[in-house]
Design an enzyme around this catalytic site. Structure first.
Site, PDB file in Angstrom:
ATOM      1  N   ASP A 129       4.426   0.269  11.916  1.00  0.00           N
ATOM      2  CA  ASP A 129       3.283  -0.445  11.336  1.00  0.00           C
ATOM      3  C   ASP A 129       3.298  -1.945  11.641  1.00  0.00           C
ATOM      4  OD1 ASP A 129       2.515   1.997  10.113  1.00  0.00           O
ATOM      5  OD2 ASP A 129       3.983   1.635   8.538  1.00  0.00           O
TER       6      ASP A 129
ATOM      7  N   LYS B 193       0.840  -1.213   0.000  1.00  0.00           N
ATOM      8  CA  LYS B 193       0.000   0.000   0.000  1.00  0.00           C
ATOM      9  C   LYS B 193       0.864   1.248   0.000  1.00  0.00           C
ATOM     10  CE  LYS B 193      -1.722   1.752   4.097  1.00  0.00           C
ATOM     11  NZ  LYS B 193      -1.466   3.186   4.241  1.00  0.00           N
ATOM     12  N   ASN B 194       1.909   1.241   0.838  1.00  0.00           N
ATOM     13  CA  ASN B 194       2.669   2.472   1.028  1.00  0.00           C
ATOM     14  C   ASN B 194       3.674   2.751  -0.083  1.00  0.00           C
ATOM     15  OD1 ASN B 194       1.148   2.921   3.231  1.00  0.00           O
ATOM     16  ND2 ASN B 194       2.705   2.351   4.742  1.00  0.00           N
TER      17      ASN B 194
ATOM     18  N   CYS C  37      -4.940   7.427   9.006  1.00  0.00           N
ATOM     19  CA  CYS C  37      -5.338   6.993  10.347  1.00  0.00           C
ATOM     20  C   CYS C  37      -5.079   8.065  11.396  1.00  0.00           C
ATOM     21  CB  CYS C  37      -4.578   5.713  10.709  1.00  0.00           C
ATOM     22  SG  CYS C  37      -5.075   4.319   9.692  1.00  0.00           S
TER      23      CYS C  37
ATOM     24  N   ARG D  84      -3.261  10.134   2.568  1.00  0.00           N
ATOM     25  CA  ARG D  84      -2.128  11.062   2.609  1.00  0.00           C
ATOM     26  C   ARG D  84      -1.774  11.620   1.235  1.00  0.00           C
ATOM     27  NH1 ARG D  84      -1.921  12.516   7.368  1.00  0.00           N
ATOM     28  NH2 ARG D  84       0.240  13.227   7.208  1.00  0.00           N
TER      29      ARG D  84
ATOM     30  N   VAL E  33       7.349   6.835  16.838  1.00  0.00           N
ATOM     31  CA  VAL E  33       7.015   7.490  15.564  1.00  0.00           C
ATOM     32  C   VAL E  33       5.715   8.292  15.677  1.00  0.00           C
ATOM     33  CG1 VAL E  33       6.600   7.146  13.093  1.00  0.00           C
ATOM     34  CG2 VAL E  33       8.264   5.700  14.294  1.00  0.00           C
TER      35      VAL E  33
HETATM   36  N1  EPU Z   1       5.761  14.534  10.559  1.00  0.00           N
HETATM   37  C1  EPU Z   1       5.739  15.856  10.894  1.00  0.00           C
HETATM   38  N2  EPU Z   1       5.628  16.773   9.881  1.00  0.00           N
HETATM   39  C2  EPU Z   1       5.568  16.406   8.574  1.00  0.00           C
HETATM   40  C3  EPU Z   1       5.604  15.045   8.248  1.00  0.00           C
HETATM   41  C4  EPU Z   1       5.705  14.103   9.265  1.00  0.00           C
HETATM   42  O1  EPU Z   1       5.809  16.227  12.078  1.00  0.00           O
HETATM   43  O2  EPU Z   1       5.456  17.305   7.703  1.00  0.00           O
HETATM   44  C5  EPU Z   1       5.848  13.516  11.640  1.00  0.00           C
HETATM   45  C6  EPU Z   1       4.535  12.733  11.763  1.00  0.00           C
HETATM   46  O3  EPU Z   1       3.596  13.396  12.572  1.00  0.00           O
HETATM   47  C7  EPU Z   1       5.023  11.425  12.379  1.00  0.00           C
HETATM   48  C8  EPU Z   1       6.423  11.253  11.798  1.00  0.00           C
HETATM   49  O4  EPU Z   1       6.820  12.537  11.324  1.00  0.00           O
HETATM   50  O5  EPU Z   1       5.119  11.578  13.770  1.00  0.00           O
HETATM   51  C9  EPU Z   1       6.533  10.233  10.689  1.00  0.00           C
HETATM   52  O6  EPU Z   1       5.630  10.555   9.659  1.00  0.00           O
HETATM   53  P1  EPU Z   1       5.888  10.174   8.144  1.00  0.00           P
HETATM   54  O7  EPU Z   1       5.803  11.395   7.317  1.00  0.00           O
HETATM   55  O8  EPU Z   1       7.118   9.341   8.043  1.00  0.00           O
HETATM   56  O9  EPU Z   1       4.636   9.283   7.850  1.00  0.00           O
HETATM   57  P2  EPU Z   1       3.702   9.282   6.565  1.00  0.00           P
HETATM   58  O10 EPU Z   1       4.510   9.486   5.342  1.00  0.00           O
HETATM   59  O11 EPU Z   1       2.538  10.151   6.797  1.00  0.00           O
HETATM   60  C10 EPU Z   1       3.972   6.740   6.047  1.00  0.00           C
HETATM   61  C11 EPU Z   1       3.046   5.576   5.987  1.00  0.00           C
HETATM   62  C12 EPU Z   1       2.626   5.201   7.395  1.00  0.00           C
HETATM   63  C13 EPU Z   1       3.859   4.849   8.196  1.00  0.00           C
HETATM   64  C14 EPU Z   1       4.832   6.035   8.188  1.00  0.00           C
HETATM   65  C15 EPU Z   1       6.122   5.738   8.891  1.00  0.00           C
HETATM   66  C16 EPU Z   1       1.967   5.966   3.892  1.00  0.00           C
HETATM   67  C17 EPU Z   1       0.718   6.267   3.151  1.00  0.00           C
HETATM   68  N3  EPU Z   1       1.880   5.944   5.202  1.00  0.00           N
HETATM   69  O12 EPU Z   1       3.203   7.790   6.614  1.00  0.00           O
HETATM   70  O13 EPU Z   1       1.812   4.045   7.268  1.00  0.00           O
HETATM   71  O14 EPU Z   1       3.486   4.570   9.502  1.00  0.00           O
HETATM   72  O15 EPU Z   1       5.119   6.412   6.829  1.00  0.00           O
HETATM   73  O16 EPU Z   1       6.766   4.659   8.308  1.00  0.00           O
HETATM   74  O17 EPU Z   1       3.006   5.710   3.293  1.00  0.00           O
HETATM   75  C18 EPU Z   1       0.047   2.605   7.734  1.00  0.00           C
HETATM   76  O18 EPU Z   1       0.325   2.034   6.669  1.00  0.00           O
HETATM   77  O19 EPU Z   1      -0.784   2.145   8.551  1.00  0.00           O
HETATM   78  C19 EPU Z   1       0.705   3.866   8.048  1.00  0.00           C
HETATM   79  C20 EPU Z   1       0.285   4.692   9.004  1.00  0.00           C
END
Ligand code: EPU
Length: 461
Positions: A322, A37-38, A132, A108, A344
């Site tokens: 995850d 998915k990601n 989520c 996202r 995280v």
């Molecule tokens: N963060 C910030 N500011 C930003 C971006 C992120 O403070 O501008 C913080 C977030 O609040 C969080 C941390 O940085 O505390 C990590 O966030 P990240 O940006 O890495 O997460 P994401 O890209 O939104 C993806 C996956 C998540 C997975 C995370 C970490 C997707 C669609 N989602 O999220 O997957 O947990 O990376 O590996 O790729 C899931 O699949 O259930 C899921 C939540």
């Protein structure tokens, strides 16, 4: 038009379904991981950067892909489903720079589209992001990055707008935290920007490397390093490509946890063992066993009585956040006290309440129970969990309501090991990220059915 995908709840709340699971039996058999998915949704956004169509194979039939496809079609892209797992994305028909509000808060992808579309249009608007509810999940790093490339961003009640008066220019971005999404935004901005970009403190998750591989195949010039630096030399144009979505390492860890927690034996196909990294070591440490069947298949089972573990989630190559929820169910069956320090996300333990109802003994604390540097130290987030095991699980009369995607799978594993029949609602959360759950698990002897359910689900947080 894209054909609708099977067995995804999507965003429709018209009919509510639930899973009914009769648990207490070992889960035994074979399962094939779907595409990740990601990565799949990011690859769909990347396809918009090409000047010719892209074909993506092994695309999972999940709600998140459907939602992203609707966003792409909303700006005019042609998205065609060539077969159940193959998508053609034609960016040449894109004719609108505003992602429709209909997809507001769904996943996202909007924030990734904001950067990616800013090469093509001088002004782009996207709705607010969703996904989520497991923490604040801010998008400040994305917005800062866009500004550093020369864009001007504005937050509105409906979402975000980015504008530029000239082509985007390469820059140096140091991410405050190795965010997966912000690294993707930086890649989308840099590959077509003028000149050189250095992204430091970048995320290095397998899905990021896969995205880099895809962008390279489209013509991008990207150099990785042994650390967290990524250097990009902007190019004038990219072409479409053909890319296979890698197997989902989060699914694989979930099936491994299910096999071990239920004392079963599950062979997982379609997964590159290297993408599971340290998971395999933690798995062995607690008493799980595995053997490689072939290059993309791993057999998982329980090797001995389970022992407790201390887990700290972290960015790659750490223990993925995850993997945390399915693994927590496994730890409830271990003999002793386990600890999970979630570093995280600040609010990713809401699901433990329901596990306690089934028999688990868990407790949360705001303290950092571990040594990984944690942004939530000295704050009031219950982000460390203590799990005391082993505790047998017994199904309860009331339904179990899924609060978020990964919690959903934890509940399926919990119901699989609980004696009696459990009803799990809120399955649209789960089906946003896991496809064809019922037939795939039923084939492994899990007594699971998808049933119409009268009351609309209300998430338990
Ligand atoms: N963060 C910030 N500011 C930003 C971006 C992120 O403070 O501008 C913080 C977030 O609040 C969080 C941390 O940085 O505390 C990590 O966030 P990240 O940006 O890495 O997460 P994401 O890209 O939104 C993806 C996956 C998540 C997975 C995370 C970490 C997707 C669609 N989602 O999220 O997957 O947990 O990376 O590996 O790729 C899931 O699949 O259930 C899921 C939540």
């Amino acid at each position: 038009m894209m054909k609708s995908m099977p067995n995804t709840a999507g965003t429709s709340q018209q009919t509510t379904y639930a899973y009914r699971i009769e648990g207490g039996y070992p889960v035994v058999g074979e399962i094939t991981c779907l595409g990740a998915k990601n990565f799949a949704t990011k690859a769909m956004v990347a396809a918009l950067l090409g000047e010719t169509p892209t074909i993506l194979t092994n695309v999972p039939p999940i709600g998140d892909v459907q939602i992203t496809a609707e966003m792409l079609m909303g700006i005019g892209a042609r998205v065609e489903q060539l077969d159940e797992t193959t998508l053609l994305i034609d960016p040449t028909t894109v004719n609108a720079s505003t992602v429709p509000l209909a997809q507001s808060g769904s996943n996202r992808a909007p924030i990734l589209l904001l950067g990616a579309l800013l090469h093509r249009f001088e002004r782009v608007s996207v709705p607010v992001v969703g996904g989520c509810q497991i923490g604040a999940r801010k998008v400040d790093f994305h917005l800062d990055a866009i500004q550093r490339f020369g864009g001007v961003v504005q937050e509105t009640p409906e979402g975000y707008t980015a504008q530029r008066v000239q082509p985007l220019r390469g820059t140096h971005i140091h991410l405050p935290y190795p965010s997966v999404g912000a690294t993707e935004t930086c890649l989308f901005l840099s590959v077509l920007a003028e000149g050189r970009t250095l992204i430091s403190n970048a995320a290095i998750e397998p899905e990021i490397f896969e995205l880099i591989t895809m962008l390279r195949s489209m013509g991008a010039i990207i150099f990785t390093s042994p650390g967290r630096d990524i250097r990009v030399e902007g190019v004038k144009r990219l072409t479409g490509t053909r890319m296979t979505v890698l197997g989902d390492r989060i699914e694989a860890a979930s099936w491994a946890s299910l096999a071990c927690a239920s004392d079963g034996d599950v062979t997982v196909h379609g997964i590159r063992p290297d993408s599971l990294g340290n998971f395999l070591s933690y798995y062995q440490q607690v008493g799980g066993g595995f053997e490689f069947v072939d290059a993309n298949s791993i057999r998982f089972f329980r090797r001995r009585k389970l022992s407790p573990a201390i887990i700290e989630t972290d960015v790659y190559p750490g223990f993925s956040t995850d993997w945390q929820q399915p693994f927590a169910v496994l730890l409830t069956q271990a003999d002793g006290i386990s600890i999970i320090h979630e570093t995280v996300y600040e609010k990713r333990f809401g699901y433990l309440k329901a596990l306690n109802r089934l028999g688990a003994r868990t407790q949360l604390t705001t303290h950092c129970l571990g040594s990984v540097p944690c942004r939530y130290r000295d704050m009031n987030y219950e982000h460390s969990a203590i799990i005391i095991g082993p505790t047998p699980f017994t199904a309860v009369d009331e339904e179990i309501v899924i609060p978020d995607l990964r919690a959903g799978l934890a509940y399926v594993i919990a119901a699989a090991i609980a004696r009696g029949t459990s009803v799990i609602t809120g399955i649209h959360f789960l089906e946003r990220g896991y496809g064809n759950i019922v037939p795939r698990l039923a084939a492994m002897n899990l007594k699971i059915e998808r049933i119409p359910y009268p009351t609309p689900a209300v998430a338990e947080v």
